[in-house]
Enzyme design. Structure first.
Site, mmCIF file in Angstrom:
data_model
loop_
_atom_site.group_PDB
_atom_site.id
_atom_site.type_symbol
_atom_site.label_atom_id
_atom_site.label_comp_id
_atom_site.label_asym_id
_atom_site.label_seq_id
_atom_site.Cartn_x
_atom_site.Cartn_y
_atom_site.Cartn_z
ATOM 1 N N HIS A 14 17.645 48.007 75.358
ATOM 2 C CA HIS A 14 16.747 47.281 76.253
ATOM 3 C C HIS A 14 15.744 48.197 76.950
ATOM 4 O O HIS A 14 14.744 47.734 77.483
ATOM 5 C CB HIS A 14 17.542 46.458 77.276
ATOM 6 C CG HIS A 14 18.257 47.259 78.327
ATOM 7 N ND1 HIS A 14 19.598 47.526 78.287
ATOM 8 C CD2 HIS A 14 17.806 47.865 79.450
ATOM 9 C CE1 HIS A 14 19.958 48.238 79.334
ATOM 10 N NE2 HIS A 14 18.882 48.457 80.058
ATOM 11 N N ASP A 21 23.419 46.990 72.196
ATOM 12 C CA ASP A 21 22.457 47.430 73.210
ATOM 13 C C ASP A 21 22.323 48.952 73.211
ATOM 14 O O ASP A 21 22.242 49.579 74.266
ATOM 15 C CB ASP A 21 22.845 46.929 74.601
ATOM 16 C CG ASP A 21 21.689 47.070 75.609
ATOM 17 O OD1 ASP A 21 20.547 47.291 75.173
ATOM 18 O OD2 ASP A 21 21.955 46.979 76.821
ATOM 19 N N GLY A 29 17.089 52.109 86.040
ATOM 20 C CA GLY A 29 16.586 53.409 85.603
ATOM 21 C C GLY A 29 17.683 54.302 85.072
ATOM 22 O O GLY A 29 17.430 55.257 84.345
ATOM 23 N N ASN A 30 18.946 54.013 85.446
ATOM 24 C CA ASN A 30 20.092 54.753 84.923
ATOM 25 C C ASN A 30 20.439 54.331 83.495
ATOM 26 O O ASN A 30 21.251 54.978 82.821
ATOM 27 C CB ASN A 30 21.336 54.554 85.791
ATOM 28 C CG ASN A 30 21.444 55.552 86.915
ATOM 29 O OD1 ASN A 30 21.278 55.202 88.077
ATOM 30 N ND2 ASN A 30 21.714 56.803 86.580
ATOM 31 N N SER A 31 19.866 53.215 83.040
ATOM 32 C CA SER A 31 20.194 52.716 81.704
ATOM 33 C C SER A 31 20.008 53.792 80.652
ATOM 34 O O SER A 31 18.947 54.415 80.564
ATOM 35 C CB SER A 31 19.290 51.540 81.347
ATOM 36 O OG SER A 31 20.000 50.338 81.382
ATOM 37 N N THR A 90 24.922 51.168 81.329
ATOM 38 C CA THR A 90 24.190 50.047 80.729
ATOM 39 C C THR A 90 23.844 48.919 81.690
ATOM 40 O O THR A 90 22.744 48.388 81.649
ATOM 41 C CB THR A 90 25.007 49.464 79.556
ATOM 42 O OG1 THR A 90 25.168 50.488 78.569
ATOM 43 C CG2 THR A 90 24.328 48.271 78.923
ATOM 44 N N ILE A 141 24.811 46.566 85.629
ATOM 45 C CA ILE A 141 25.452 46.489 86.937
ATOM 46 C C ILE A 141 25.602 45.032 87.344
ATOM 47 O O ILE A 141 24.862 44.164 86.883
ATOM 48 C CB ILE A 141 24.656 47.236 88.027
ATOM 49 C CG1 ILE A 141 23.224 46.691 88.130
ATOM 50 C CG2 ILE A 141 24.660 48.737 87.788
ATOM 51 C CD1 ILE A 141 22.415 47.289 89.266
ATOM 52 N N GLY A 201 36.557 38.481 58.835
ATOM 53 C CA GLY A 201 36.566 37.203 58.130
ATOM 54 C C GLY A 201 37.437 36.156 58.786
ATOM 55 O O GLY A 201 38.139 35.401 58.099
ATOM 56 N N LYS A 260 37.535 33.541 62.611
ATOM 57 C CA LYS A 260 37.070 33.188 63.946
ATOM 58 C C LYS A 260 38.269 33.155 64.885
ATOM 59 O O LYS A 260 39.378 32.798 64.482
ATOM 60 C CB LYS A 260 36.352 31.835 63.917
ATOM 61 C CG LYS A 260 35.094 31.867 63.065
ATOM 62 C CD LYS A 260 34.373 30.535 63.047
ATOM 63 C CE LYS A 260 33.121 30.604 62.170
ATOM 64 N NZ LYS A 260 32.397 29.322 62.123
#
Length: 483
Positions: free
Chosen positions: A123, A153, A228-230, A246, A248, A286, A288
């Site tokens: 992101h 992400d 900004g820490n991302s 990532t 918070i 394979g 769910k």
């Protein structure tokens, strides 16, 4: 998830407008720290121990953490009435033309390979036209985006022209070795003020429900992390990377002591794909699954609710061939406890293709261990993909016929039929017709679509009108458009 509490990823993004498979081992710079590998955890017992400093760890690790600057060119309407069809028709569309605007997001990254490979969050760089990094000593380098994996992400960047520079790479830790209460440091670029270090503990492990991802398995920490820490580093006291900061939970947008990091074991897989220049190949089970709640646990005779309950099995898939069936509960992978489907997906995703994993299964009150060979989802053959070009109403669209693995990934039944749109070229007739990526076209002119080749044969024809039955976001609609 929590009333009045917002989940925020940590890149500043558009809020700050500065305007108008197996891979080679990492070539890493080893960090020399005083703390021996595998030392016992000890609680401070004296004033002298309490006065000990994190400075040696920070000095060793901080050169491996970089600032990431991602620039986007966005179109912005000149008038606030640009989206109103009445004003557009009255004044003319030229009055409402858009103008390009430059915006910049700020984030952080971690050097994972000495030749200039950086790991950050997807992101942070999503949609960027230009990405640059700045080292802790102020030097800046332009970078290319090598891998952008929205499912985890995570993204991998590579320095475009290293100019002979050898970059200080961090060492990965085994994030499965973390315990709640372990001390950790968060290093990044909060609010764009420059590199900052905060300390805290591991508050929790295996957190799910944080982001809309099937690979949720976050480390929670109270080390202060902010926008900004991302993409920045979460490190242990041996200076090893245990996670990528990532997201918070916050009511104000700032840190309230609940931050989340992607575990290093997942981050390493994405980084390896970037180093090798290869593609991320994920295992496919394979089946769910659903979470085992208290009622289900009682009905199965379990002491406590945990595990992943299999609700549907892909015909001929890896799970079926390994002997699993609906109603089974997977309770551990290679001895690691599984609490829910997200935990199972994470555990399996960190296994290399071809490895044999030990899956513990509960069936009819009995627990047994099965050998499961980790394998990738079958790749689509050339005959399973079709692209339309030329003088056709569907020109510019690319579709793929559905198979069990693809149906599972898109949240469709294993026996779903039709072709799914994988690409729509901008400005093409297909886009003008309103077709979107992930639309499932079920029928054209009353002909059911069982394969990509059937779609290509029909969609390439010239007809007066098209009757289209498609499924979008779970709803089936019928449309008639001109040829």
């Amino acid at each position: 998830m929590f009333s009045g509490v917002a989940l925020a990823t940590l890149g500043l993004g558009a809020a700050l407008v500065l305007s108008p498979v197996n891979a080679p081992a990492f070539a890493q710079v080893q960090l020399q720290l005083s703390s021996p590998e595998g030392s016992d955890r000890v609680v401070p017992a004296s004033d002298g121990q309490i006065k000990l400093s994190f400075a040696p760890v920070v000095k060793a690790v901080s050169p491996s953490v970089v600032n990431v600057y991602a620039t986007r060119i966005e179109s912005r309407a000149v008038s606030p009435f640009a989206s109103d069809p009445f004003f557009s028709r009255f004044f003319g569309e030229q009055y409402f033309q858009t103008r390009p605007r430059e915006s910049r997001s700020l984030g952080s990254g971690v050097i994972v390979e000495g030749s200039g490979v950086i790991l950050t969050n997807s992101h942070v760089i999503n949609g960027a036209n230009d990405v640059r990094i700045a080292l802790s000593d102020g030097r800046e380098f332009a970078v290319n985006i090598v891998v952008e994996d929205k499912q985890t992400d995570l993204a991998v960047l590579r320095v475009r022209d290293p100019k002979g520079t050898s970059f200080p790479a961090i060492t990965f830790a085994d994030s499965d070795g973390l315990l709640v209460g372990d001390l950790v440091l968060a290093i990044g670029n909060p609010f764009g003020v420059g590199q900052t270090v905060t300390s805290g503990i591991v508050s929790a492990l295996a957190r799910t429900g944080v982001e809309a991802s099937e690979y949720e398995f976050f480390i929670q920490t109270d080390a202060a992390i902010n926008p900004g820490n991302s993409g920045g580093a979460l490190v242990d006291l041996d200076g090893r990377l245990v996670g990528i900061n990532t997201a918070i939970f916050s009511q104000s947008g700032g840190s309230v002591g609940i931050g989340f990091a992607i575990p290093a074991n997942m981050a390493r897989l994405v980084a390896e794909a970037g180093v090798s220049g290869g593609e991320i190949v994920r295992p496919w089970f394979g089946a769910k699954m659903q979470t085992v709640d208290a009622d289900i646990a009682r009905s199965l005779g379990m002491d406590a609710p945990h595990g992943a309950l299999l609700t549907d099995i892909a015909p001929g898939g890896p799970a079926e061939r390994a002997g699993f069936r609906s109603g089974d509960v997977v309770i551990s992978v290679d001895g690691q406890r599984v609490d829910d489907p997200s935990a199972f997906n994470f555990r399996l995703a960190t296994k290399p293709i071809g490895q044999v994993a030990k899956l513990e299964r509960l069936r009819s009150g009995s627990v047994e261990t099965l050998d499961f060979t980790v394998e990738a989802a079958p790749a689509a053959g050339d005959d399973a993909i079709a692209s339309i070009s030329g003088n056709s109403r569907f020109s510019g669209v690319t579709v793929r016929q559905l198979d069990p693995a693809l149906s599972e990934a898109k949240g469709l039944p294993y026996d779903a039929t039709g072709v799914i749109i994988t690409e729509v070229s901008p400005g093409s007739p297909a886009e003008g017709m309103g077709l979107r990526v992930d639309d499932v076209i079920l029928s054209l002119n009353d002909i059911d679509l069982s394969s990509a080749s059937t779609f290509q044969q029909i969609a390439s024809q010239r007809v007066r009108t098209w009757q289209i039955i498609l499924q979008r976001n779970g709803r089936v609609t019928r449309s008639i458009v001109s040829g």
